[in-house]
Design an enzyme around this catalytic site. Structure first.
Site, PDB file in Angstrom:
ATOM      1  N   ASP A 192      -9.225 -14.619 -11.221  1.00 42.67           N
ATOM      2  CA  ASP A 192      -9.817 -13.429 -10.607  1.00 42.67           C
ATOM      3  C   ASP A 192      -9.875 -13.623  -9.091  1.00 42.67           C
ATOM      4  O   ASP A 192     -10.406 -14.641  -8.609  1.00 42.67           O
ATOM      5  CB  ASP A 192     -11.232 -13.203 -11.159  1.00 42.67           C
ATOM      6  CG  ASP A 192     -11.815 -11.883 -10.704  1.00 42.67           C
ATOM      7  OD1 ASP A 192     -11.748 -10.910 -11.477  1.00 42.67           O
ATOM      8  OD2 ASP A 192     -12.340 -11.814  -9.577  1.00 42.67           O
ATOM      9  N   ILE A 193      -9.304 -12.677  -8.343  1.00 42.23           N
ATOM     10  CA  ILE A 193      -9.268 -12.785  -6.879  1.00 42.23           C
ATOM     11  C   ILE A 193     -10.687 -12.720  -6.322  1.00 42.23           C
ATOM     12  O   ILE A 193     -11.465 -11.836  -6.681  1.00 42.23           O
ATOM     13  CB  ILE A 193      -8.403 -11.661  -6.263  1.00 42.23           C
ATOM     14  CG1 ILE A 193      -6.973 -11.749  -6.803  1.00 42.23           C
ATOM     15  CG2 ILE A 193      -8.392 -11.751  -4.741  1.00 42.23           C
ATOM     16  CD1 ILE A 193      -6.079 -10.611  -6.344  1.00 42.23           C
ATOM     17  N   ASP A 218      -3.700  -3.340  -2.691  1.00 45.16           N
ATOM     18  CA  ASP A 218      -2.562  -3.334  -3.619  1.00 45.16           C
ATOM     19  C   ASP A 218      -1.531  -4.390  -3.231  1.00 45.16           C
ATOM     20  O   ASP A 218      -0.948  -5.063  -4.103  1.00 45.16           O
ATOM     21  CB  ASP A 218      -1.900  -1.956  -3.633  1.00 45.16           C
ATOM     22  CG  ASP A 218      -2.733  -0.915  -4.377  1.00 45.16           C
ATOM     23  OD1 ASP A 218      -3.711  -1.306  -5.033  1.00 45.16           O
ATOM     24  OD2 ASP A 218      -2.402   0.280  -4.269  1.00 45.16           O
ATOM     25  N   GLU A 263      -8.617  -6.865 -10.466  1.00 45.17           N
ATOM     26  CA  GLU A 263      -8.073  -8.021  -9.758  1.00 45.17           C
ATOM     27  C   GLU A 263      -8.016  -9.255 -10.649  1.00 45.17           C
ATOM     28  O   GLU A 263      -7.927 -10.378 -10.178  1.00 45.17           O
ATOM     29  CB  GLU A 263      -8.916  -8.323  -8.510  1.00 45.17           C
ATOM     30  CG  GLU A 263     -10.335  -8.779  -8.780  1.00 45.17           C
ATOM     31  CD  GLU A 263     -11.320  -7.638  -8.928  1.00 45.17           C
ATOM     32  OE1 GLU A 263     -12.523  -7.874  -8.710  1.00 45.17           O
ATOM     33  OE2 GLU A 263     -10.902  -6.507  -9.251  1.00 45.17           O
ATOM     34  N   ASN A 315     -10.645  -4.313  -0.190  1.00 45.29           N
ATOM     35  CA  ASN A 315     -10.479  -2.860  -0.298  1.00 45.29           C
ATOM     36  C   ASN A 315     -11.406  -2.116   0.656  1.00 45.29           C
ATOM     37  O   ASN A 315     -11.016  -1.132   1.292  1.00 45.29           O
ATOM     38  CB  ASN A 315     -10.752  -2.401  -1.733  1.00 45.29           C
ATOM     39  CG  ASN A 315      -9.568  -2.638  -2.651  1.00 45.29           C
ATOM     40  OD1 ASN A 315      -8.422  -2.682  -2.214  1.00 45.29           O
ATOM     41  ND2 ASN A 315      -9.846  -2.818  -3.932  1.00 45.29           N
TER      42      ASN A 315
END
Length: 327
Positions: free
Chosen positions: A204-205, A221, A246, A212
């Site tokens: 998971d980022i 993106d 993500e 964002n």
């Protein structure tokens, strides 16, 4: 587990979820429970888990608020097929099915007509009609039927290719071109049937929402695509999927946790060392990292998914940018 039994299991879990929280079985509540059970909306699932921690029941007001406030999150979650895209795919499949039926019906009709004409021609020959004339007419009819059958074969092949493309779209994440959650679930089931052990990694980022918020979804993106490319390249030939938002999942059949840990760590370091810049201004974006959790199983892939997810959140809570093997 077959597709029908898998769908039935999800439906049963949705009903149990509604019963547990004493929610009315309305279409909106069914949709809410489905998103939670299938983890199709990561933000919604996190909100529900936070509220229900300790056995607290959800209220209808909380459900309504979450459905409203996580609508954008659901739209960004392309691991599940967007509803408009699914509608298009279903329309294509219906059209293809109808077209194929029309082609088959026409081919059968042509064959029936040809057989009838052939019988009539044989009767004419037996009755003493001009042999050469009958044969010439039958040759023309034969050539016409062959032409129509060739056209039918060509159209059928085109339909097959279109159907294959639609199936591929249904299993592919549109943004990253990785497999989506549905496809990964099938790969996990298949690997579990064939392998003595499977190991699963959740990645998971870190702080993705801030990317964002600060730079916009277009930049977010591009970050998602860059991380997806690194995972896909670094973990090949093992499958990687975008599971939601993500979050990514990697599958390692017949691999011990320690070996999977090494591969995930290499990918994590590659991501953390990549120098991200804004495309428009060339200004530095800042470091991008991800956290990961790893778990394996010889008996229960769903439990392995849950254990890997818990290990991921342990990695997040202990500082991020690290990989933890489930204990």
């Amino acid at each position: 587990m077959g597709k029908q039994s898998s769908n039935r299991k999800i439906a049963e879990e949705v009903i149990r979820f509604l019963d547990k929280h004493m929610l009315d079985p309305t279409p909106a509540n069914y949709a809410f429970a489905f998103l939670y059970i299938t983890e199709s909306n990561g933000l919604l699932r996190k909100l529900v888990n936070d509220i229900t921690d300790g056995g607290v029941r959800l209220t209808q007001g909380e459900v309504d608020d979450m459905m409203t406030n996580t609508a954008d999150g659901a739209a960004d979650d392309t691991a599940a097929i967007p509803s408009d895209a699914m509608d298009d795919i279903q329309k294509q499949l219906r059209h293809q099915a109808l077209t194929f039926t029309e082609l088959t019906t026409a081919a059968l009709s042509d064959a029936s007509t040809f057989n009838r004409d052939l019988a009539e021609g044989m009767e004419q020959i037996a009755a003493g009609f001009d042999f050469a004339g009958v044969i010439s007419a039958m040759r023309q009819k034969t050539a016409e039927v062959e032409r129509k059958l060739a056209e039918t074969k060509k159209e059928t092949e085109k339909l097959r290719l279109d159907l294959d493309a639609a199936r591929n779209d249904a299993s592919r994440d549109a943004l990253t071109s990785l497999s989506n959650r549905r496809a990964m679930d099938e790969k996990i089931e298949e690997a579990f049937r064939k392998s003595a052990r499977i190991t699963i990694a959740f990645c998971d980022i870190d702080h993705f929402k801030s990317v964002n918020d600060r730079f916009g979804h277009a930049v977010g993106d591009r970050v998602l695509k860059a991380v997806a490319d690194i995972l896909q390249t670094g973990l090949a030939p093992y499958p990687v999927a975008r599971f939601g938002g993500e979050e990514f999942v990697a599958l390692f059949p017949d691999m011990a946790e320690a070996e999977a840990f090494g591969l995930i760590e290499q990918a994590r370091v590659t991501v953390s060392e990549k120098f991200f810049r804004l495309r428009d201004t060339d200004a530095p974006l800042g470091q991008v990292t991800f956290s990961a959790g790893i778990a394996s199983t010889t008996s229960n892939p769903e439990q392995a998914l849950q254990d890997a997810d818990k290990a991921l959140y342990e990695a997040k809570s202990s500082g991020r940018n690290r990989t933890i093997i489930a204990s």
